[in-house]
Design a protein around this motif. Sequence first.
Motif, PDB file in Angstrom:
ATOM      1  N   UNK A 352       0.814  -1.219   0.000  1.00 17.12           N
ATOM      2  CA  UNK A 352       0.000   0.000   0.000  1.00 17.12           C
ATOM      3  C   UNK A 352       0.847   1.268   0.000  1.00 17.12           C
ATOM      4  N   UNK A 353       2.142   1.151  -0.275  1.00 18.75           N
ATOM      5  CA  UNK A 353       3.038   2.309  -0.343  1.00 18.75           C
ATOM      6  C   UNK A 353       2.898   3.193   0.915  1.00 18.75           C
ATOM      7  N   UNK A 354       2.929   2.521   2.061  1.00 24.05           N
ATOM      8  CA  UNK A 354       2.846   3.230   3.335  1.00 24.05           C
ATOM      9  C   UNK A 354       3.954   2.692   4.245  1.00 24.05           C
ATOM     10  N   UNK A 355       5.101   3.366   4.331  1.00 22.87           N
ATOM     11  CA  UNK A 355       6.215   2.873   5.156  1.00 22.87           C
ATOM     12  C   UNK A 355       5.773   2.675   6.602  1.00 22.87           C
ATOM     13  N   UNK A 356       6.141   1.538   7.178  1.00 24.24           N
ATOM     14  CA  UNK A 356       5.710   1.217   8.531  1.00 24.24           C
ATOM     15  C   UNK A 356       6.740   0.289   9.161  1.00 24.24           C
ATOM     16  N   UNK A 357       6.871   0.384  10.467  1.00 23.17           N
ATOM     17  CA  UNK A 357       7.729  -0.518  11.227  1.00 23.17           C
ATOM     18  C   UNK A 357       6.959  -1.036  12.430  1.00 23.17           C
ATOM     19  N   UNK A 358       7.316  -2.250  12.831  1.00 25.80           N
ATOM     20  CA  UNK A 358       6.685  -2.870  13.998  1.00 25.80           C
ATOM     21  C   UNK A 358       7.717  -2.938  15.119  1.00 25.80           C
ATOM     22  N   UNK A 386      -4.743  -0.925  12.875  1.00 32.25           N
ATOM     23  CA  UNK A 386      -3.769   0.124  13.173  1.00 32.25           C
ATOM     24  C   UNK A 386      -3.093   0.614  11.899  1.00 32.25           C
ATOM     25  N   UNK A 387      -2.807  -0.308  10.992  1.00 32.94           N
ATOM     26  CA  UNK A 387      -2.163   0.078   9.733  1.00 32.94           C
ATOM     27  C   UNK A 387      -3.123   0.866   8.846  1.00 32.94           C
ATOM     28  N   UNK A 388      -4.370   0.403   8.741  1.00 30.87           N
ATOM     29  CA  UNK A 388      -5.307   1.006   7.798  1.00 30.87           C
ATOM     30  C   UNK A 388      -5.965   2.259   8.370  1.00 30.87           C
ATOM     31  N   UNK A 389      -6.518   2.161   9.592  1.00 30.97           N
ATOM     32  CA  UNK A 389      -7.227   3.294  10.193  1.00 30.97           C
ATOM     33  C   UNK A 389      -6.287   4.270  10.889  1.00 30.97           C
ATOM     34  N   UNK A 390      -5.277   3.741  11.566  1.00 31.82           N
ATOM     35  CA  UNK A 390      -4.468   4.600  12.423  1.00 31.82           C
ATOM     36  C   UNK A 390      -3.404   5.400  11.693  1.00 31.82           C
ATOM     37  N   UNK A 391      -2.572   4.732  10.909  1.00 29.49           N
ATOM     38  CA  UNK A 391      -1.419   5.395  10.290  1.00 29.49           C
ATOM     39  C   UNK A 391      -1.846   6.213   9.079  1.00 29.49           C
ATOM     40  N   UNK A 392      -1.351   7.440   9.010  1.00 27.06           N
ATOM     41  CA  UNK A 392      -1.632   8.308   7.879  1.00 27.06           C
ATOM     42  C   UNK A 392      -0.693   7.992   6.721  1.00 27.06           C
ATOM     43  N   UNK A 399       3.386  16.452   6.614  1.00 21.21           N
ATOM     44  CA  UNK A 399       2.741  17.755   6.757  1.00 21.21           C
ATOM     45  C   UNK A 399       2.444  18.075   8.217  1.00 21.21           C
ATOM     46  N   UNK A 400       2.280  17.053   9.056  1.00 22.28           N
ATOM     47  CA  UNK A 400       2.014  17.255  10.479  1.00 22.28           C
ATOM     48  C   UNK A 400       3.278  17.203  11.324  1.00 22.28           C
ATOM     49  N   UNK A 401       4.415  17.174  10.681  1.00 23.77           N
ATOM     50  CA  UNK A 401       5.672  17.160  11.414  1.00 23.77           C
ATOM     51  C   UNK A 401       6.070  15.817  11.967  1.00 23.77           C
ATOM     52  N   UNK A 402       5.473  14.745  11.450  1.00 29.24           N
ATOM     53  CA  UNK A 402       5.811  13.399  11.891  1.00 29.24           C
ATOM     54  C   UNK A 402       6.776  12.763  10.907  1.00 29.24           C
ATOM     55  N   UNK A 403       7.535  11.749  11.332  1.00 29.72           N
ATOM     56  CA  UNK A 403       8.345  10.997  10.362  1.00 29.72           C
ATOM     57  C   UNK A 403       7.443  10.278   9.360  1.00 29.72           C
ATOM     58  N   UNK A 404       7.933  10.150   8.136  1.00 30.95           N
ATOM     59  CA  UNK A 404       7.110   9.529   7.097  1.00 30.95           C
ATOM     60  C   UNK A 404       6.803   8.075   7.407  1.00 30.95           C
ATOM     61  N   UNK A 405       7.646   7.417   8.147  1.00 35.67           N
ATOM     62  CA  UNK A 405       7.407   6.014   8.502  1.00 35.67           C
ATOM     63  C   UNK A 405       6.581   5.939   9.777  1.00 35.67           C
ATOM     64  N   UNK A 406       5.452   5.275   9.670  1.00 34.72           N
ATOM     65  CA  UNK A 406       4.630   5.069  10.848  1.00 34.72           C
ATOM     66  C   UNK A 406       5.135   3.911  11.695  1.00 34.72           C
ATOM     67  N   UNK A 407       4.649   3.855  12.940  1.00 32.32           N
ATOM     68  CA  UNK A 407       5.099   2.821  13.879  1.00 32.32           C
ATOM     69  C   UNK A 407       3.892   2.161  14.532  1.00 32.32           C
TER      70      UNK A 407
END
Length: 672
Positions: A352-358, A386-392, A399-407
């Motif tokens: 889904x082209x959404x960088x994420x780490x566990x 958490x991946x679908x609903x939680x992470x932007x 844009x919100x000042x967060x790292x591009x990779x979600x956790x």
Amino acid sequence: MAELQELTHRLEDVLEALKDNQMGDRPRAHQLLLQGIEQTHELLEAAKQQRPVTPTPQRQALLAGLAELLQTVPPPATTAPLSGGDLQSALTNDLDACLQGLEVSTTDAEREEAFMALVRTAQTLGDRHQVPWLSQLAAELPNLVAEMPLAELVPAVIAEFRQLREAELTKLAAAAPPPPPTVPQPDEFYVRIPVSKLDRLGNTVSELLIGQERLTLYQQQFSQTNRQLKRRIEQFRPIRDQVQTVYDRLATPLAARGMVSHGHETHDFDALQFDRYTELHTTLQDFQELLARIQEIGADIDLLNRDLQEALDLGRQHLNNLYSELTDSRLVPFRQLAEKFITAVQTLGDRHQKPVQLVIEGGDTLVDQVILQQLKAPLTHLVRNAFDHGLEPPNERQARGKPSMGTIYLRAKLRGNAVEIQVADDGRGIDLQRVRQKAVALNLCPIEKMPELSREQILEFLFLPGFSTAKQVSDLSGRGVGLDVVREQVQRSRGSIKVTTEPQQGTTFTLTLPLTLSILPMVLCQVGDLTLAIPDLSIREVIALKEYTDIHQPSATIRWQGQSVPLYPLHSFLPYQRPTTAPLQPLGVGVVVDVAGQPVALGVNYLIAERELVVKPFDQTVPVPPYIMGCTVLGSGEVVPVLAPDNFTALLATPAPLQFPVSLRHDAPLPK
């Protein structure tokens, strides 16, 4: 289900190619296998819930990718059977494991599942190794199930398989060359034990520990009776001395008159007086001998009491060792389950082209492996949510000042008699306004009642069947199946689930499940005519209330360690107060407990004892509030509730008079 059968067959072909080192593009194969596992899980869930399965673009793309990959695998060069060593290993390990599983199955469901596993294994081994009797049995067994009960069929099937297997192994051993000499290794033996038997063993151990408490109580009563006997013996000593004095006084005049001289009788002896003297002398001797025997019996009782105490201590030690061994046999590190999500989460991010780490925290926390198996499906739901609903998306996070990779976080820790597992993310949080709008649209709550609902009650809507805030249906969410299933699965394990969220900071789902059997040090408190237990782990300090407040008219707060701490009389703090005829005594002791990181003082009449006791969880017959973790049984047979101060938060937020909050009852209707 044709879709599931087609998918699993292609996945099996890929696994076979990987095993035989015939797969050229191994990274591509691993990626498709992970996607196949996810799709298989979704198909199985749909089958369990009897939902219709419709083709999805992801599943069609997966099947096409598997077919394309398998075209690159060269055809087998020969159809000759595999080597005898491979067949011997399969008969010894794979087939024997299925037979043992069928042999130890107890219920009809377990027996049917093990029977079908044996049929599938026999079919696979027969086709792969070209063993006719395996293929023949695999084809005949399903027909036999319709002709006779499975319970009667199983012993004959096991005997037939083992007889044919031994004959096959003997034939293979005769045809095989002698093995090279090897260094003898120590044998390791393993026994497969059904979880139901482990549960029964755990229950037996708990009953033995409760029986040990009863014996300890009897021993204490025995010691008290022994002390009373000693006091009675000591009370006899002055009486004995008085009798001796009286005897001496009577004997002195007789001796002066010449009746007794150096042990010889004189000729001027008065027979009547001598008879009286002899009778008194004999009675006194009998009295002294009886007292000596009583003292000897008291010494024997002392020795018996010491031996009994040593035997009880040794028995308690053995029971504790048995409890530890039984507990360790069921426990596995939490990371054993958590690490399986790492690759799945990375696959979701790539797809889904959404960088994420566990991130796994508390991976070394030991959890009952049965609980881990029961948590696999709920955790899968929560991680995907958490991946679908939680992470932007990455651009929104930047844009919100967060790292591009979600956790996404998976955490585990022990809290008293329960294990607490969290699934958290650092995403956008839950939009409470959207939850309100959806609840009103579904007629779950009138719009005019919405302002009266607390934050926790609004979040409770998420666990209702068919409730979803997704704007569109995707392969991850929006089908209306999710958190209601998660709660049902958690409750089936006698657990609870709650959710907390903060806008733009993330959401945390906390699953709390009771341990199957636990021994905890606890403080027994007397509250009116009721006995309650509080785990030591939750207690910060035990104080004398008279040093902090007027015990007859306690204040609402006390000054404890430089801070203001609320004080609650425990008899009025807990809901469901029962009428009592006993006069209320002043609060004598304050138990400062930890409630969500904050100290709270609970006033009780007095402390009874501090003991290590068995905590037994409640069953699901009657809903139990979360501030009670279970119960323990004293040696006297009294059943004592065990409080869970960690779950006092809702009680503290409840205005007087205290009532059971709606947010704590899963079966309670929301306000209308």
